[in-house]
Write a protein that holds these residues in place. Structure first.
Motif, PDB file in Angstrom:
ATOM      1  N   HIS A 108      48.939  32.820  29.884  1.00  0.00           N
ATOM      2  CA  HIS A 108      48.360  32.089  28.763  1.00  0.00           C
ATOM      3  C   HIS A 108      47.167  31.305  29.245  1.00  0.00           C
ATOM      4  O   HIS A 108      47.271  30.569  30.223  1.00  0.00           O
TER       5      HIS A 108
ATOM      6  N   PRO B 179      40.003  34.368  21.181  1.00  0.00           N
ATOM      7  CA  PRO B 179      41.459  34.269  21.226  1.00  0.00           C
ATOM      8  C   PRO B 179      42.092  35.596  20.840  1.00  0.00           C
ATOM      9  O   PRO B 179      41.530  36.354  20.052  1.00  0.00           O
TER      10      PRO B 179
ATOM     11  N   HIS C 245      47.393  36.121  26.944  1.00  0.00           N
ATOM     12  CA  HIS C 245      47.260  35.441  25.655  1.00  0.00           C
ATOM     13  C   HIS C 245      46.124  34.447  25.765  1.00  0.00           C
ATOM     14  O   HIS C 245      46.184  33.521  26.566  1.00  0.00           O
TER      15      HIS C 245
ATOM     16  N   HIS D 147      44.312  31.561  23.936  1.00  0.00           N
ATOM     17  CA  HIS D 147      44.512  30.646  22.809  1.00  0.00           C
ATOM     18  C   HIS D 147      43.271  29.805  22.582  1.00  0.00           C
ATOM     19  O   HIS D 147      42.549  29.505  23.534  1.00  0.00           O
ATOM     20  N   ASN D 148      43.103  29.364  21.337  1.00  0.00           N
ATOM     21  CA  ASN D 148      42.071  28.363  21.152  1.00  0.00           C
ATOM     22  C   ASN D 148      42.623  27.020  21.602  1.00  0.00           C
ATOM     23  O   ASN D 148      43.820  26.903  21.879  1.00  0.00           O
TER      24      ASN D 148
ATOM     25  N   GLU E  81      43.565  24.109  20.511  1.00  0.00           N
ATOM     26  CA  GLU E  81      44.788  23.459  19.981  1.00  0.00           C
ATOM     27  C   GLU E  81      46.023  24.261  20.327  1.00  0.00           C
ATOM     28  O   GLU E  81      47.017  23.743  20.804  1.00  0.00           O
ATOM     29  N   ASP E  82      45.912  25.577  20.073  1.00  0.00           N
ATOM     30  CA  ASP E  82      47.084  26.404  20.346  1.00  0.00           C
ATOM     31  C   ASP E  82      47.492  26.307  21.801  1.00  0.00           C
ATOM     32  O   ASP E  82      48.677  26.281  22.125  1.00  0.00           O
ATOM     33  N   TYR E  83      46.477  26.261  22.674  1.00  0.00           N
ATOM     34  CA  TYR E  83      46.827  26.212  24.080  1.00  0.00           C
ATOM     35  C   TYR E  83      47.536  24.905  24.397  1.00  0.00           C
ATOM     36  O   TYR E  83      48.538  24.890  25.105  1.00  0.00           O
TER      37      TYR E  83
ATOM     38  N   LYS F  49      49.297  23.178  22.440  1.00  0.00           N
ATOM     39  CA  LYS F  49      50.645  23.272  21.893  1.00  0.00           C
ATOM     40  C   LYS F  49      51.544  24.059  22.835  1.00  0.00           C
ATOM     41  O   LYS F  49      52.651  23.666  23.178  1.00  0.00           O
ATOM     42  N   TRP F  50      51.010  25.216  23.259  1.00  0.00           N
ATOM     43  CA  TRP F  50      51.794  26.071  24.147  1.00  0.00           C
ATOM     44  C   TRP F  50      52.130  25.335  25.442  1.00  0.00           C
ATOM     45  O   TRP F  50      53.252  25.360  25.918  1.00  0.00           O
TER      46      TRP F  50
END
Ligand code: HEA
Ligand code: HEA
Ligand code: CUA
Ligand SMILES: [Cu+2]
Lengths: 221, 584, 221
Positions: free
Chosen positions: C132, C178, C201, C203-204, C206-208, C210-211
Motif C-alpha cells: 500500500h 490511485p 494499492h 491510495h490518495n 486520505e485513503d492512505y 485511513k489505511w
C-alpha cells in the motif's frame, strides 16, 4: 591419417603477387598467384596451442570467480579458517618451476641429439612433479584435519577447486610424461622427429606456468 | 596415399584403399563426411524432440490445465491424465531450449556442416585429426543420451531454465529436481569436451591444410564463419565448463559458490553464464550467416557484395561478443554504471550486423535470382534475422529493457534470431543434400515446406511481440492467473494454433528428406552451378574427397564473370595465362 | 503495436515509453526499407533466360555510408538511453517513505516500519503480497529475497527489479494515479513462479491515512 599436409603436394609456382592491396568490396586482388599454403607449424603443435588456449580460459573462469570473492570480502582469509602453509608451498613452487627447467633441458637434449640425456631429464622432471603432488597431498590432509573443507566456507571451496583442478592437471601431465618417457626410452624421438615430446613440453610448461599465478592469488593475495 | 591421388587417375579412388566394414563406414567412421552426416541425423532427431516439447509448452499456454491430447499415458507426478503440472512445465521449456541450442543448432550448423564442408571447401582430403573427429561425434552423442536420460530419472529433468540461474539451480530443494539437474550439468560438461575436440580440429585444418592457392581471403564465407565460430567455441565453452563445475560442486559436494547462506554470490553464476552465453548466441548465428552469404551469391549468380567487409564484420562480431554479456543482467541489481557500459557495447555490435544485412541486399541487387528452395530459405533467414536483430535494439536500451526484460518480447526476439537459424539450417540441407547423399531433394515439396514454414513461423513468433508489450512474463505456467493478461489470452491461442501448424509444416520436409535419401533423382556433380570446391569433387565425394588435388585460382564468388561465357567460374578452373587478370 | 502497453501510472513511465516509441519508429523504418528493397530486388532481378547478372564486387562508398548511418543512429540512441537510465537508477530522489520487500518461494513479504519508525528491526509490520502506498509520493523499496531470485514487476509503473538473495537493492517509483495494480514475479523461481503475485494499492492521501491508521497504527501500539 592425412597428416602430411595437403599444402605441400601440388606446387605450381607463380610470380609473387604484384602490390597486393586490400579493398573493401573490391573483390580479390588482381593476378592471382598460385602458391602453396605453407602450414604455420605442425598440426599437432597448432592443436596443442589451441588446447592450451581453451585450458587458459577454463582457469580464467575460475580465477575470475576467485577474484570476485577476494575483492568482495573485507576480511580475507575469513576468520576461523586455518591459514594456508605459505612457506612449504613456496618451496613446492620452486620445485615445480625447476621441473620446467629440466623439462626444457630434455627438449634441448633431443634437439642436440643427446637421446640418453632426454630420458634422464624426463625422469627427473617426473620425479619433481611427483614430489610436488605428494607435498600437495600432505598439505591437503593437514588442512582437512584443521577444518578447512570445501563446505567450511567459500574460501575452502575456492581453495580446493582451484588448487584441485591444477593438481588434476599436474597428474594428467605426469601420465602424459610417463608415456613420453616410455617412447623416449624406446628411441622414438630423434633430432628431427620429436613432436610428441615437444607438445608434452608445451603442456608441462603451461601447467607449471599456471602455478605461480595460483600461488600468488590463493596463498599470498 | 597422397601420391596416388595427385597422380590423378579417376580410378584411383576406388582402387587404392581397402574396403572398410559396416561398423567403420557407418558407425565409427573417421571420414569427415560420414561424421557430418551423423551429426545431421543426431540434430534432426533432436529437432523433433525439442519441437514436440515446444508444442506441449504452447498447448499449456493456450489452454491451461487441459489435457494434452495423446499424452494421458504419462504417469504422475509428471502429468495428471494429460494435464501438465507447473513443475513439468518448467522442465519442458528448460529442456526445449537446452535441446534446441545444444543438440540441434550446434550439432547441425557447427558439427554437421563444419565437418562436411570445411575439408571439401578448402580442398583437402580430410580433417587434421580424423580420430579426434570421430571421438567428437561420439562424445557429443553420449552427451545427448545423458541429456535425454534425465527425462527418466526420479524428480524429472532440469527445471531451472536453460540459463540455470543460481540459486534456483544450486540446491535441489528449490526446484525439487535432484538427479535431473545434475545430469543436465554433466551432459553439458561432456558436450564441452566434444566441441573442444571439434573446434581444435576445425582451426587446425583451416590454418594448415588449405589447398594451394586457397588464401584466407579466397575462402568461402561459410568457411570463414565456421573458422570464427570455432575460435569462439574454443574460448567460450571452457568458461561455461568452469561455471558448471562450480555449480555441480555446490549441488553435490556442499560448496557454496552461488549460495549466499554460505557466503556465495548468485550473480556470479549469471556473469559466468553470460560471459559464455553471449558468444554462444553468435556461435549459433555465424555459421548461418556464412551459409546464407554463399547461397545468396550462388543463386543471384553474382559475386557477394563486399567480401572483405563480410569477413571482417564476422571477426568484429566475434570480438565484440565478449564484452556485451551484461545486457542480460540490466535488471539483476548489477551496478547501473556497468549497465550503461554494456548498453554501449551492445549498440556497437549491431553495426557489423547491419553491414551484413546491407551487403546481402547488395548481393541481390542486379542479380539473376533463382528462387530455388535453398535460396528461399536463405532469404527467409535474412528476413527473420532482420526482425530479430531489430527487436534486439529495444532491449539493448537499458530503460526499455526494464519493462520488456523477462517478457515475451525477449522470447519473440530470440526466436526470430535463434529459431530463425532453422531457416539457414534448412537452406543448407536443401543445398548440400545432393553432395551429401548423391540425390536431389524434391523442389516442389521444398517450396511448399518453405511457404508454410515462413508463414506459420511469423504467425507464431510475431504476435509474441504484442504479448511482450502487454507485459506478459515469460516462463509462466498459466497466464490466465493474471488479470492484466486476460485480454491477451486470445493471442496465446492464436500463437499456439500457428505453432502447431508450424510443426505440421515440417511434415513435408520429413517426407522429402526420407524419400529423397532413397528415391531422389540422382544428383550430378555440380547441380547448382556453384563455384566452391566441394562441387568439383565427385557426388557423393569418395573417401579422400578429390580425384585430383585442386588448385585454387580465384575467390569463391566469381559468378557472371566476363572472362567466361557461362555465368559461373569454379575456383579451381584454370584460365589461359593473362586472362586471369580481372578487367575492372 | 504499442497500444498493448499497460496504462502508465508512474512519473517516469513516459520516458521509458517514449524511448520505446522512438526505437519502434526507427526499427520499423529500417524494417520497411530493407524488406521493400529485398522484395523489389527479388522481383526486378528474378531469373530471366539470357540475362546476365551485374558483375560487381561491391561499392566502397556505399558500404561506408551504410556503416556510418546506423552507427550514428545507435550512438544517439545510446546517449538518449543513458540519460533516462541515469535518472532512474543513479539520481534517486529522496523520500521519507520506504518499505522493505523480501521475496520468497512463492510470496512477497512486505514490511512497513514498526513503532521505532525504522526498517529492518524486529517490530516491522509484515503483509503478505499487498503493498500500500500513497499517490504522488516517492517510494523507496528495499528488495531482497530469502531463497532464490525473484523479480518485482509492476507493469503499470514500468518498474522491474530482481530480488537477489544475499543482497538488497533499492528501487524507487512514484505512482500518479490511485488504483489497484497487479504485481507479478518476473523471474523463474520454481514451480510456483506462475501465480506468485501480489497487488500494489495506490491510495490518495486520505485513503492512505485511513489505511495506515487501521493497519499500521493499530499494530504500532
Ligand atoms: C542467434 C542468436 C542471437 C542473436 C544474433 C542476437 C542478437 C542481438 N541480441 Fe539477443 N538474445 C538471444 C539470442 C540472440 N541475440 C537470446 C537466446 C536471448 C535470451 C536469452 C535468455 O534470456 O533466455 C537474447 C537476449 C538479448 C538481450 C537480453 C534481454 C533481456 O533478457 O532483457 C539483449 C539486450 O540487449 C539482446 C540484444 C541483442 C542485440 C542488440 C543483438 C544484435 O546483435 C542484433 C543486430 C542486428 C540488427 C540490428 C539487424 C540488422 C541491422 C540493420 C538492418 C541496421 C540498421 C539498424 C538500426 C539503425 C537500428 N538479446
Ligand atoms: C534454436 C533454438 C530454438 C528453437 C528452434 C525453438 C523453437 C520453438 N520454440 Fe523455443 N525457446 C528457445 C529456443 C528455441 N526455440 C529458448 C532458448 C527458450 C528459452 C527457454 C527458457 O526460458 O529457459 C525457448 C522458449 C520457448 C517458449 C517460452 C516458454 C516460456 O517462457 O514459458 C515458447 C513458447 O511459445 C517456445 C516455442 C517454440 C516453438 C513453437 C518453436 C518451433 O519453432 C518449433 C517447431 C518444430 C517442431 C514442432 C518439430 C518438428 C516437426 C515435426 C516433427 C512434425 C510433427 C509436429 C507436430 C505433430 C506438431 N520456446
Ligand atoms: Cu518468484 Cu518467480
Ligand atoms: Cu546476449
Amino acid at each position: 591419417m592425412a597428416r602430411n599436409s595437403t599444402a605441400r603436394r601440388l606446387d605450381e609456382t607463380a610470380p609473387a603477387a604484384p602490390g597486393k592491396r586490400l579493398e573493401f568490396g573490391g573483390g580479390e586482388p588482381p593476378a592471382p598467384p598460385v602458391r602453396p599454403n605453407r602450414p604455420i607449424g605442425s598440426n599437432a603443435w597448432l592443436a596443442t596451442l589451441m588446447f592450451l588456449g581453451a585450458e587458459a580460459m577454463f582457469f580464467a573462469g575460475l580465477i575470475g570467480a576467485f577474484i570476485v570473492f577476494r575483492v568482495g570480502s573485507a576480511i580475507w582469509p575469513p576468520p576461523f579458517q586455518p591459514r594456508l602453509p605459505v612457506g612449504i608451498t613456496g618451496v613446492n613452487t620452486v620445485i615445480l618451476v625447476f621441473s620446467a627447467v629440466t623439462m626444457h633441458a630434455a627438449l634441448r637434449s633431443v634437439r642436440a641429439g643427446a637421446t640418453a640425456r632426454v630420458s634422464r631429464m624426463l625422469a627427473v622432471t617426473a620425479v619433481l612433479g611427483g614430489v610436488f603432488l605428494l607435498i600437495q597431498g600432505y598439505e591437503w590432509a593437514q588442512l582437512i584435519h584443521f577444518g578447512l573443507t570445501v563446505s567450511s566456507s567459500v574460501y575452502g571451496g575456492l581453495f580446493y577447486t582451484l588448487i584441485g583442478f591444477h593438481a588434476l592437471h599436474v597428474a594428467g601431465a605426469l601420465i602424459w610424461l610417463a608415456l613420453v618417457f616410455i617412447q623416449a626410452k624406446s628411441g622414438r624421438f630423434s633430432k628431427q622427429q620429436h613432436t610428441g615430446l615437444r607438445i608434452c613440453v608445451m603442456y608441462w610448461t603451461f601447467v607449471v606456468a599456471l602455478w605461480p599465478i595460483l600461488y600468488g592469488l590463493v596463498y599470498l593475495y | 596415399m597422397s601420391q596416388t591421388v595427385a597422380a590423378g587417375a579417376t580410378h584411383a579412388v576406388h582402387g587404392h584403399h581397402e574396403e572398410l566394414g559396416f561398423w567403420r563406414t557407418y558407425i565409427f567412421s573417421m571420414d569427415h563426411k560420414m561424421i557430418g552426416r551423423q551429426f545431421l541425423f543426431l540434430g534432426l532427431f533432436m529437432l523433433i524432440i525439442g519441437g514436440l516439447l515446444a508444442m506441449m509448452v504452447r498447448w499449456q499456454l493456450a489452454w491451461p490445465e487441459t489435457p494434452v491430447p495423446g499424452l494421458s499415458a504419462i504417469p504422475e507426478p509428471y502429468m495428471y491424465e494429460g494435464i501438465i503440472p507447473p513443475q513439468t512445465y518448467n522442465a519442458l521449456f528448460t529442456m526445449h531450449a537446452t535441446i534446441m541450442i545444444f543438440f540441434v543448432v550446434m550439432p547441425i550448423m557447427v558439427g554437421c556442416y563444419g565437418n562436411f564442408l570445411i575439408p571439401l571447401m578448402i580442398g583437402t582430403r580430410d580433417m587434421a585429426f580424423p580420430l579426434l573427429n570421430m571421438l567428437s561425434f561420439w562424445v557429443g552423442a553420449v552427451a545427448g543420451v545423458i541429456m535425454l536420460s534425465s527425462f527418466f530419472v526420479v524428480g524429472g529433468p532440469a527445471a531451472a531454465g536453460w540459463t540455470g540461474y543460481a540459486t534456483l539451480s544450486a540446491k535441489a530443494a528449490y526446484t525439487g529436481v535432484g538427479m535431473g539437474q545434475n545430469l543436465w550439468i554433466i551432459s553439458l560438461l561432456v558436450l564441452g569436451i566434444s566441441s573442444l575436440m571439434g573446434s581444435i580440429n576445425y582451426i587446425t585444418t583451416i590454418v594448415n591444410m588449405r589447398a594451394p592457392g586457397m588464401t584466407y581471403f579466397r575462402m568461402p564465407l561459410t568457411v570463414w564463419s565456421l573458422f570464427v565460430t570455432a575460435i569462439l567455441l574454443l574460448l567460450a565453452l571452457p568458461v561455461l565448463t568452469a561455471a558448471l563445475a562450480m555449480l555441480l560442486f555446490d549441488r553435490t559436494l556442499g560448496t557454496s559458490f552461488f549460495l549466499p547462506e554460505g557466503g556465495g554470490q548468485p550473480l556470479l553464476w549469471q556473469h559466468m553464464f553470460w560471459f559464455f552465453g553471449h558468444p554462444e548466441v553468435y556461435i549459433l548465428v555465424l555459421p548461418a550467416m556464412g551459409v546464407t552469404s554463399d547461397l545468396l551469391s550462388t543463386f543471384s549468380r553474382k559475386p557477394i557484395f563486399g567480401y572483405h567487409a563480410m569477413a571482417f564484420s564476422m571477426i568484429a562480431i566475434a570480438f565484440l561478443s565478449w564484452i556485451v554479456w551484461g545486457h542480460h543482467m540490466f535488471i539483476s541489481g548489477m551496478n547501473p554504471l556497468l549497465g550503461t557500459a554494456f548498453m554501449m557495447t551492445t549498440m556497437v555490435i549491431a553495426v557489423p550486423s547491419a553491414i551484413k544485412v546491407f551487403n546481402w541486399l547488395g548481393t541481390l541487387w542486379g542479380g539473376n535470382i533463382r528462387l530455388t528452395s535453398p535460396m528461399l530459405f536463405a532469404l527467409g533467414f535474412v528476413s527473420n534475422f532482420l526482425i530479430g536483430g531489430l527487436s534486439g535494439i529495444f532491449m539493448a536500451s537499458t530503460p526499455v529493457d526494464i519493462f520488456i526484460h523477462d517478457t515475451y518480447y525477449i522470447v519473440a526476439h530470440f526466436h526470430y534470431v535463434v529459431a530463425g537459424i532453422i531457416f539457414a539450417l534448412f537452406a543448407a540441407v536443401y543445398y548440400w543434400f545432393p553432395k551429401m547423399f548423391g540425390r536431389m531433394m524434391s523442389e516442389p515439396l521444398g517450396k511448399i515446406h518453405f511457404a508454410l514454414t515462413y508463414l506459420f513461423f511469423n504467425l507464431t513468433f510475431f504476435p509474441m511481440h504484442f504479448l511482450g508489450v502487454g507485459g506478459h512474463m515469460r516462463r509462466i505456467y498459466n497466464p490466465t492467473q493474471y488479470e492484466f493478461l486476460q485480454p491477451l489470452q486470445d493471442w496465446n491461442v492464436f500463437i499456439t494454433i500457428s505453432a502447431l501448424l508450424l510443426g505440421l509444416s515440417q511434415v513435408p520436409f520429413l517426407i522429402n528428406f526420407i524419400w529423397s535419401l532413397f528415391g531422389g533423382k540422382k544428383a550430378e556433380r555440380n547441380p547448382w552451378q556453384a563455384n566452391t570446391l566441394e562441387w568439383s569433387a565427385p557426388t557423393p565425394p569418395p573417401h579422400g574427397n578429390f580425384e585430383v588435388q585442386p588448385t585454387v585460382y580465384r575467390g569463391p564468388y566469381e559468378y557472371s564473370s566476363p572472362e567466361v561465357k557461362e555465368d559461373w567460374l569454379p575456383q579451381d578452373k584454370p584460365l589461359a595465362k593473362g586472362a586471369a587478370v580481372r578487367g575492372h | 503495436m504499442l497500444r498493448w502497453l499497460p496504462e502508465d501510472v508512474s512519473t517516469y513511465g513516459h520516458e521509458i515509453d517514449s524511448l520505446f516509441y522512438l526505437i519502434y519508429y526507427i526499427t520499423a523504418a529500417t524494417f520497411i526499407l530493407v524488406t521493400v528493397l529485398m522484395v523489389v530486388f527479388l522481383v526486378m532481378y528474378r531469373e530471366r533466360p539470357g540475362r546476365r547478372a551485374i558483375y560487381s564486387h561491391g561499392n566502397t562508398t556505399l558500404e561506408i555510408i551504410w556503416t556510418i548511418i546506423p552507427a550514428a543512429i545507435l550512438i544517439v540512441l545510446s546517449f538518449m538511453s543513458v540519460n533516462t537510465w541515469a535518472k532512474l537508477k543513479s539520481e534517486v530522489p529522496p523520500s521519507d517513505f520506504a518499505i522493505q520487500v523480501t521475496a520468497k518461494q512463492f510470496n512477497w513479504d512486505v514490511f512497513y516500519p514498526g513503532p521505532d519508525g525504522k526498517l529492518g528491526t524486529q517490530d516491522d509490520i509484515r503483509f503478505d503480497n499487498d503493498v500500500h502506498v500513497p499517490v504522488n509520493k516517492v517510494v523507496h523499496i528495499h528488495l531482497t529475497a530469502s531463497d532464490v531470485i525473484h523479480s518485482f514487476f509492476i507493469p503499470n509503473l514500468r518498474f522491474k527489479q530482481d530480488a537477489v538473495p544475499g543482497r538488497t537493492v533499492t528501487g524507487w517509483f512514484e505512482a500518479t494515479k490511485p488504483g489497484r495494480y497487479e504485481l507479478p514475479c518476473a523471474e523463474l523461481c520454481g514451480f510456483g513462479h506462475s501465480g506468485m503475485k501480489g497487488w500494489l494499492h495506490v491510495h490518495n492521501a486520505e485513503d492512505y491515512a485511513k489505511w495506515a491508521a487501521e493497519n499500521l497504527a493499530s499494530k504500532q501500539q
